[in-house]
Design a protein around this motif. Structure first.
Motif, mmCIF file in Angstrom:
data_model
loop_
_atom_site.group_PDB
_atom_site.id
_atom_site.type_symbol
_atom_site.label_atom_id
_atom_site.label_comp_id
_atom_site.label_asym_id
_atom_site.label_seq_id
_atom_site.Cartn_x
_atom_site.Cartn_y
_atom_site.Cartn_z
ATOM 1 N N ARG A 40 -51.808 5.133 38.548
ATOM 2 C CA ARG A 40 -52.563 5.717 39.649
ATOM 3 C C ARG A 40 -53.994 5.973 39.212
ATOM 4 O O ARG A 40 -54.245 6.394 38.078
ATOM 5 C CB ARG A 40 -51.919 7.024 40.111
ATOM 6 C CG ARG A 40 -50.593 6.810 40.850
ATOM 7 C CD ARG A 40 -50.123 8.104 41.496
ATOM 8 N NE ARG A 40 -48.918 7.897 42.292
ATOM 9 C CZ ARG A 40 -47.720 8.344 41.954
ATOM 10 N NH1 ARG A 40 -47.574 9.037 40.850
ATOM 11 N NH2 ARG A 40 -46.669 8.117 42.723
ATOM 12 N N TYR B 208 -52.114 5.450 31.523
ATOM 13 C CA TYR B 208 -52.608 4.355 32.364
ATOM 14 C C TYR B 208 -52.566 3.028 31.598
ATOM 15 O O TYR B 208 -52.085 2.015 32.109
ATOM 16 C CB TYR B 208 -54.035 4.654 32.813
ATOM 17 C CG TYR B 208 -54.620 3.620 33.753
ATOM 18 C CD1 TYR B 208 -54.518 3.758 35.131
ATOM 19 C CD2 TYR B 208 -55.270 2.493 33.262
ATOM 20 C CE1 TYR B 208 -55.046 2.823 35.989
ATOM 21 C CE2 TYR B 208 -55.805 1.537 34.115
ATOM 22 C CZ TYR B 208 -55.695 1.708 35.477
ATOM 23 O OH TYR B 208 -56.224 0.764 36.324
ATOM 24 N N ARG C 113 -46.725 4.571 39.389
ATOM 25 C CA ARG C 113 -46.911 5.964 38.958
ATOM 26 C C ARG C 113 -47.762 6.042 37.690
ATOM 27 O O ARG C 113 -48.575 6.942 37.526
ATOM 28 C CB ARG C 113 -45.558 6.635 38.730
ATOM 29 C CG ARG C 113 -44.810 6.954 40.009
ATOM 30 C CD ARG C 113 -43.655 7.916 39.761
ATOM 31 N NE ARG C 113 -42.651 7.371 38.858
ATOM 32 C CZ ARG C 113 -41.643 6.590 39.234
ATOM 33 N NH1 ARG C 113 -41.513 6.257 40.516
ATOM 34 N NH2 ARG C 113 -40.767 6.144 38.364
ATOM 35 N N ASP D 84 -56.241 -0.357 43.393
ATOM 36 C CA ASP D 84 -54.937 -0.020 42.846
ATOM 37 C C ASP D 84 -54.346 -1.229 42.124
ATOM 38 O O ASP D 84 -54.598 -2.385 42.507
ATOM 39 C CB ASP D 84 -53.984 0.413 43.959
ATOM 40 C CG ASP D 84 -54.411 1.746 44.569
ATOM 41 O OD1 ASP D 84 -54.976 2.580 43.835
ATOM 42 O OD2 ASP D 84 -54.195 1.936 45.785
ATOM 43 N N ARG E 158 -50.719 10.937 37.742
ATOM 44 C CA ARG E 158 -49.912 10.220 36.757
ATOM 45 C C ARG E 158 -48.997 11.206 36.017
ATOM 46 O O ARG E 158 -49.222 12.421 36.063
ATOM 47 C CB ARG E 158 -50.811 9.529 35.718
ATOM 48 C CG ARG E 158 -51.727 8.494 36.270
ATOM 49 C CD ARG E 158 -52.619 7.931 35.157
ATOM 50 N NE ARG E 158 -53.903 7.499 35.712
ATOM 51 C CZ ARG E 158 -55.049 7.600 35.091
ATOM 52 N NH1 ARG E 158 -55.110 8.101 33.879
ATOM 53 N NH2 ARG E 158 -56.164 7.188 35.678
#
Length: 649
Positions: free
Chosen positions: A267, A211, A264, A243, A273
């Protein structure tokens, strides 16, 4: 201003080997210096932990363990750790010195990077993080400040595609996280890059780094982070509630592939992910290859002119794209193909062109029908994926646990209970938040996460008596309370500097951030109270006055002599200040005895009676006769051992 002038470590030799030559940067946990390894004659980076961290034994142990783990990571994109030790009690690391700048410095200078540059840097970042993930290590603090861009052989950091990227500070965030309860609840990752699960439940794994890497990609492409603000807590919760927007919404013209890649990686659901940095690296390399191929095709269409009628041309012109084969072996996926070419063919006449018009019409009809079917399938699939399978999430806020479970049963969705949240206003076991939010989109029959109120957040004041000031402060900070030092008091039993008492007292329930005032001992008072027991009150008064103390007298019945001291407060040997009071218990003397009337009683019997009452007896005249008179007379009160004369004849 030259900050090295005031730094006393400049010029110091650490452990008889590392001579510090300059200061590079100072952070929240450590200061980084350049140093010369005089044994191997090379320049190294030396990171020394701040004294505030070195006092935490748990942090030091964890820091040492993590340093050993990082030292075992051998990868060209990981800043190597050569050595570790202590200098004047402060832990330090000796690391590879990278000649270059941080990614933060580059973004400050250039604001944002081109897609090719961003992907080139991200590939090497992920290669380093993937090596750590394979070793079971999670970085936890991926951000531009921890990414170093080394000078490229082709001409400095300006050529970012050829630059070497190295990732630093593996494991340091984990060591700090383990040493504090929420450094006041504070997140161990920078809030601009923090993953949602780290905010909601403090859990971090490889997907947490994925992330953060996605946020770094977003910043490289757009020149800003997706969520920003003055309140770090509010920014952290933006990652939980929203988001990450598409980069192309801020920078027009970015390829959709980059939007999809960013989405992607970032997320909110960790399970959606890529599983780790290696999985994300594979996607990045695929996107980079596709973008390279698209650029080549565009260039060919723009640059290769059509052949002149009747001219002879080569059947095939091959133009290579920058692809996986151009990467070093450590950045290439296993069994990845060599560079692929993009072919542009000219000068050939398709066989189908030689067929008649009827065949062409038939093909066109079939092609049109196929396209129409495909369009319908795409539209239907898109509708189902984006809208058809979703419904509006019901509002569960302020409902009790029993009510939301009934709603879930009636409306056909599943419940997942989060860790809950404290609330001053919402009763315990009542919903304070939900994900998705009310009226948000949720898959039919899907899961709604609810957090129940834990009631008001309260912390009990611990027993601080006898603790040193630093230890007492640490006890309170661990439970999110603050310490205030009150006025000290003298004590004969508690050592100087230790806590005598606290206000509020032990066990009191307080809100987060409340203040506890502690009274510290000043040690024994300067005047020692003398032993006055048995002394005459006049002598006791005089002795106290000479010491600067005041006497307070309380008279009590006692069998001790009248006006003698029979007790004192405080006790002898106790410390006291000038003008303090010493309470003295003074004897009133023994109780008075009432002499009975003994007239006409046998003389011997009268004598026995008086002696039994503690009186002395003198018999005059005939001891075998009867009492005719007495002195003192009957019913007179006298002190014990008073002499009573009786006349017998």
């Amino acid at each position: 201003m030259d900050t090295t002038v005031a730094d006393t470590l400049i010029g110091t030799t650490i452990d008889g080997r590392y001579r510090i030559t300059g200061r590079v940067a100072r952070g929240g946990m450590a200061t980084v210096y350049t140093a010369t390894d005089e044994r191997l004659e090379r320049t190294v980076a030396l990171k020394i932990i701040h004294p505030s961290q070195a006092t935490n034994a748990h942090f030091v142990d964890r820091f040492t363990d993590e340093a050993k783990t990082i030292a075992r990571l051998t990868h060209p994109n990981v800043v190597a750790v050569y050595d570790q030790g202590r200098h004047q009690g402060l832990p330090y690391l000796v690391m590879e010195y990278v000649q270059g700048r941080t990614l933060r410095d580059l973004l400050t200078q250039r604001r944002r990077l081109s897609p090719v540059e961003a992907l080139a840097i991200l590939e090497q970042m992920l290669a380093a993080i993937a090596a750590a993930h394979r070793a079971g290590l999670v970085h936890r603090d991926v951000k531009p400040e921890n990414v170093l861009v080394a000078e490229a052989p082709s001409g400095g950091v300006a050529n970012l595609v050829d630059a070497v990227v190295k990732v630093a500070d593996f494991g340091l965030a984990r060591a700090v996280e383990a040493s504090s309860a929420d450094e006041s609840g504070q997140l161990m990752a920078t809030v601009a890059y923090v993953a949602p699960e780290l905010v909601t439940d403090g859990h971090a794994d490889a997907r947490t780094d994925v992330y953060s890497a996605g946020i770094v990609l977003f910043e490289m492409l757009t020149g800003r982070v997706p969520f920003d603000g003055d309140d770090p807590v509010a920014v952290a919760w933006e990652h939980v509630d929203n988001d990450v927007p598409a980069p192309s919404s801020l920078v027009k013209g970015l390829p959709k592939a980059l939007d999809d890649l960013t989405a992607r990686a970032t997320r909110r659901d960790p399970g959606a992910r890529p599983t780790d940095a290696g999985a994300l690296l594979a996607e990045v390399q695929t996107v980079r290859d596709d973008l390279g191929a698209a650029n080549v095709e565009t260039a060919l269409l723009r640059q290769v002119p059509p052949p002149a009628r009747g001219a002879m041309v080569d059947a095939t012109t091959v133009v290579p794209a920058v692809g996986a084969g151009d990467r070093p072996s450590w950045a290439r996926l296993p069994n990845q193909a060599a560079p692929r070419g993009q072919e542009y063919t000219a000068g050939r006449i398709p066989r189908s062109a030689k067929r008649g018009a009827g065949g062409t019409d038939r093909r066109r009809i079939l092609l049109s029908a196929a396209v129409a079917v495909m369009v319908l399938v795409v539209i239907g699939s898109t509708w189902w994926v984006t809208l058809g399978r979703y419904t509006d999430a019901p509002s569960l806020i302020n409902q009790t646990k029993a009510q939301v479970e009934l709603s879930a049963q009636q409306q056909g969705f599943e419940l997942f209970y989060g860790d809950g949240a404290y609330s001053e206003t919402i009763p315990k076991d009542t919903v304070v938040s939900q994900d998705p939010a009310p009226d948000g989109k949720v898959v039919k029959g899907g899961v709604i996460t609810v957090n129940l109120s834990l009631g008001p957040e309260r912390f009990a004041v611990p027993d601080l008596a006898g603790l040193e000031l630093a230890a007492a402060r640490g006890e309170l900070e661990q439970i999110n309370l603050k310490l205030k030092e009150g006025e000290g008091q003298y004590s004969d039993t508690v050592p100087e500097g230790a806590v005598l008492s606290s206000n509020p007292e032990t066990g009191t329930q307080l809100k987060r951030g409340a203040t506890v005032t502690v009274t510290l001992s000043k040690g024994r008072a300067p005047i020692r109270v003398p032993d006055l027991n048995g002394k005459n009150i006049n002598d006791a008064r005089r002795e106290l006055a000479e010491l600067g103390l005041a006497a307070v007298e309380r008279y009590k019945d006692s069998d001790q002599p009248k006006d003698s001291v029979i007790g004192q407060t405080p006790k002898a040997g106790t410390g006291a200040n000038k003008d303090d009071q010493v309470t003295l218990d003074v004897s009133k003397g023994p109780p008075l005895v009432t002499v009975p009337d003994l007239t006409n009683q046998p003389c011997q019997q009268a004598k026995a009676t008086l002696e039994g009452m503690g009186l002395r007896v003198r018999v005059d005249f005939n001891p075998n006769a009867f009492v005719r008179s007495q002195q003192p007379g009957g019913n007179t009160q006298v002190e014990p051992q008073t002499e009573v004369a009786i006349q017998c004849f």
